[in-house]
Design a protein around this motif. Structure first.
Motif, PDB file in Angstrom:
ATOM      1  N   THR A   1      12.196   5.392  -5.180  1.00 23.36           N
ATOM      2  CA  THR A   1      11.866   4.249  -6.022  1.00 23.36           C
ATOM      3  C   THR A   1      13.030   3.846  -6.909  1.00 23.36           C
ATOM      4  O   THR A   1      13.322   2.663  -7.109  1.00 23.36           O
ATOM      5  N   ALA A   2      13.750   4.831  -7.449  1.00 18.95           N
ATOM      6  CA  ALA A   2      14.885   4.543  -8.332  1.00 18.95           C
ATOM      7  C   ALA A   2      16.098   4.017  -7.566  1.00 18.95           C
ATOM      8  O   ALA A   2      17.049   3.532  -8.162  1.00 18.95           O
ATOM      9  N   ALA A   3      16.051   4.136  -6.226  1.00 21.73           N
ATOM     10  CA  ALA A   3      17.120   3.603  -5.367  1.00 21.73           C
ATOM     11  C   ALA A   3      18.496   4.160  -5.731  1.00 21.73           C
ATOM     12  O   ALA A   3      19.494   3.462  -5.752  1.00 21.73           O
ATOM     13  N   GLN A   4      18.552   5.476  -6.005  1.00 24.48           N
ATOM     14  CA  GLN A   4      19.833   6.100  -6.333  1.00 24.48           C
ATOM     15  C   GLN A   4      20.656   6.388  -5.079  1.00 24.48           C
ATOM     16  O   GLN A   4      21.871   6.497  -5.138  1.00 24.48           O
ATOM     17  N   GLU A   5      19.985   6.527  -3.935  1.00 22.69           N
ATOM     18  CA  GLU A   5      20.677   6.820  -2.694  1.00 22.69           C
ATOM     19  C   GLU A   5      20.826   5.548  -1.867  1.00 22.69           C
ATOM     20  O   GLU A   5      19.908   4.741  -1.776  1.00 22.69           O
TER      21      GLU A   5
ATOM     22  N   LEU B   1       8.354  12.107  -4.106  1.00 26.50           N
ATOM     23  CA  LEU B   1       7.107  11.913  -3.379  1.00 26.50           C
ATOM     24  C   LEU B   1       6.001  12.726  -4.028  1.00 26.50           C
ATOM     25  O   LEU B   1       6.190  13.910  -4.326  1.00 26.50           O
ATOM     26  N   PRO B   2       4.840  12.139  -4.253  1.00 33.05           N
ATOM     27  CA  PRO B   2       3.748  12.894  -4.867  1.00 33.05           C
ATOM     28  C   PRO B   2       3.208  13.938  -3.904  1.00 33.05           C
ATOM     29  O   PRO B   2       3.294  13.786  -2.681  1.00 33.05           O
TER      30      PRO B   2
ATOM     31  N   THR C   1       0.827  -1.214   0.000  1.00 34.65           N
ATOM     32  CA  THR C   1       0.000   0.000   0.000  1.00 34.65           C
ATOM     33  C   THR C   1       0.857   1.257   0.000  1.00 34.65           C
ATOM     34  O   THR C   1       0.606   2.200  -0.764  1.00 34.65           O
ATOM     35  N   LEU C   2       1.888   1.291   0.838  1.00 31.62           N
ATOM     36  CA  LEU C   2       2.773   2.459   0.897  1.00 31.62           C
ATOM     37  C   LEU C   2       3.510   2.658  -0.425  1.00 31.62           C
ATOM     38  O   LEU C   2       3.646   3.797  -0.913  1.00 31.62           O
ATOM     39  N   GLU C   3       3.997   1.586  -1.021  1.00 31.66           N
ATOM     40  CA  GLU C   3       4.759   1.699  -2.269  1.00 31.66           C
ATOM     41  C   GLU C   3       3.887   2.215  -3.411  1.00 31.66           C
ATOM     42  O   GLU C   3       4.319   3.042  -4.211  1.00 31.66           O
ATOM     43  N   LYS C   4       2.649   1.752  -3.482  1.00 23.14           N
ATOM     44  CA  LYS C   4       1.773   2.156  -4.582  1.00 23.14           C
ATOM     45  C   LYS C   4       1.230   3.566  -4.410  1.00 23.14           C
ATOM     46  O   LYS C   4       1.191   4.348  -5.357  1.00 23.14           O
TER      47      LYS C   4
ATOM     48  N   ASN D   1       4.564   6.081  -4.190  1.00 24.10           N
ATOM     49  CA  ASN D   1       5.619   5.937  -5.184  1.00 24.10           C
ATOM     50  C   ASN D   1       6.996   5.819  -4.539  1.00 24.10           C
ATOM     51  O   ASN D   1       7.948   6.520  -4.890  1.00 24.10           O
ATOM     52  N   VAL D   2       7.112   4.925  -3.562  1.00 24.32           N
ATOM     53  CA  VAL D   2       8.357   4.741  -2.835  1.00 24.32           C
ATOM     54  C   VAL D   2       8.696   3.254  -2.772  1.00 24.32           C
ATOM     55  O   VAL D   2       7.882   2.392  -3.093  1.00 24.32           O
TER      56      VAL D   2
END
Length: 305
Positions: free
Chosen positions: A71-75, A127-128, A39-42, A45-46
Motif C-alpha cells: 500500500t505504501a508503494a515503497q517497492e 498483508l493482514p 474489493t482486493l484493496e480494501k 490492504n494492498v
C-alpha cells in the motif's frame, strides 16, 4: 423445417455475440474490473492494478496483467504480478444456489518477489493475517482444479551484507480435488538459471476425511556453495553438491513423520591444518508427536567416502 432451424441457430449466434460484446465492452471492463480492484484493496490492504478483464469463448473470463503492491508503494516491483488468469464458471449453480463453481482455474506466468528487509521483517508483512472485516459474501465459492504455469520466484535478503539474491526461474504446479475427498497436488521446478539439472519435484495428497497429508520432495543437483552466507560452520566449505535429496512426509493431526535421504558429491572442507574431501550419504527417520512431547530419530546410516 430446415430454414427454421437455421434461423434459430443464427438468432442464437447473434444473441451470444451480443452478450459477449456487452460483457467485453461494458460490464467486465467498466463494472466488474473496478469491483475486483476495490474489493482486493480494501480486504487485503494492498494496492492493485489490473490491465484488462474480458470474456473469451474458449478460456472463459480472462484477467490480464494483475499486480499487487504494498500500500505504501515503497517497492518498485510488485509483490505479485500475474500475466494472465483465466477460468470458466458453472452458471446454473450460480443462479440457482448462489454458488460460484470454477471447474478449472489457470494462472499463467506469475512472478513473486520476496524481500527480507531485516531480521523478522519482510516485504509482505503489510498483508493482514486474515482479510479485513466486512460483510460476508452472499455466494459460496469452490475451485476444483488450479494450474500454475511458468511461475518465477525472486528472493532478496537485505539483512545480509552484501545482499543475497536467489531466483527460481520456472515452476509449474497443479492441485485438484479428487473423489471421494482428496486434494492431489504436484509441483515441478527448475531451481537455477545456470543449471538445467538443478530440479525440484513435489507430489502429495491430502485426505480431507482423515486430515492426513502425505508428500514426497525430491531435489537434484543443488550447489551447496550458493547458500554459504547462511552457514555457520566451524570450518570452510570449499565445494559440494547435493546430488539427491529425498524427503517423505506424513502428517496427521498431532503426528509428523519424516524420512530423509541425502546424497552429496565432491564435498571439500578446510579446517587448518586439515583438508577433507569426499562423498557423503545420510539417511534418517524422524517422528514427532507434540501431544506426547516426544521426538524420535532413527539414523539408518551415514557413509563418508
Amino acid at each position: 423445417m430446415g430454414k427454421k432451424i437455421l434461423i434459430a441457430i443464427l438468432i442464437l449466434i447473434l444473441g451470444l455475440g451480443a452478450v459477449i460484446l456487452y460483457l467485453n465492452a461494458v460490464y467486465l471492463p467498466a463494472k466488474l474490473k473496478a469491483t475486483i480492484v476495490s474489493t482486493l484493496e480494501k480486504r487485503f490492504n494492498v494496492k492493485v492494478s489490473l490491465e484488462s478483464l474480458k470474456y473469451n469463448l474458449l478460456k472463459g473470463i480472462v484477467i490480464n496483467n494483475l499486480a499487487i503492491y504494498e500500500t505504501a508503494a515503497q517497492e518498485q516491483k510488485p509483490f505479485l504480478a500475474v500475466k494472465e488468469v483465466s477460468f470458466n464458471l458453472l452458471y446454473l449453480p450460480l443462479f440457482k444456489n448462489k454458488t460460484i463453481i470454477i471447474p478449472s482455474l489457470r494462472v499463467d506466468s506469475p512472478q513473486i518477489n520476496i524481500i527480507r528487509l531485516k531480521e523478522n521483517a519482510w516485504n509482505f508483512d503489510y498483508l493482514p493475517a486474515k482479510p479485513s472485516s466486512g460483510p460476508e459474501p452472499d455466494f459460496s465459492f469452490f475451485v476444483y482444479k488450479v494450474s500454475v504455469l511458468s511461475a518465477k520466484i525472486s528472493f532478496t535478503d537485505r539483512s545480509l551484507t552484501p545482499n543475497f539474491s536467489k531466483t527460481i526461474p520456472e515452476i509449474n504446479a497443479r492441485a485438484q480435488v479428487a473423489l471421494p475427498k482428496n486434494i492431489k497436488f504436484n509441483l515441478e521446478g527448475r531451481l537455477s538459471e545456470e543449471s538445467v539439472t538443478s530440479l525440484m519435484f513435489i507430489r502429495g495428497d491430502f485426505d480431507l476425511n482423515q486430515q492426513l497429508l502425505t508428500s514426497t520432495l525430491n531435489l537434484h543437483d543443488i550447489d551447496l556453495l550458493q547458500f554459504q552466507p547462511y552457514y555457520n560452520f566451524p570450518f570452510n566449505l570449499k565445494s559440494g553438491l547435493a546430488k539427491e535429496v529425498n524427503l517423505r512426509i506424513a502428517a496427521q493431526k498431532n503426528r509428523l513423520t519424516v524420512s530423509v535421504r541425502i546424497e552429496t558429491k565432491n564435498i571439500a572442507i578446510d579446517k587448518t591444518p586439515y583438508h577433507i574431501k569426499g562423498d557423503c550419504l545420510i539417511q534418517t527417520n524422524v517422528s514427532v508427536n507434540p501431544v506426547r512431547d516426544k521426538t524420535s530419530e532413527t539414523p539408518d546410516g551415514g557413509i563418508w567416502r
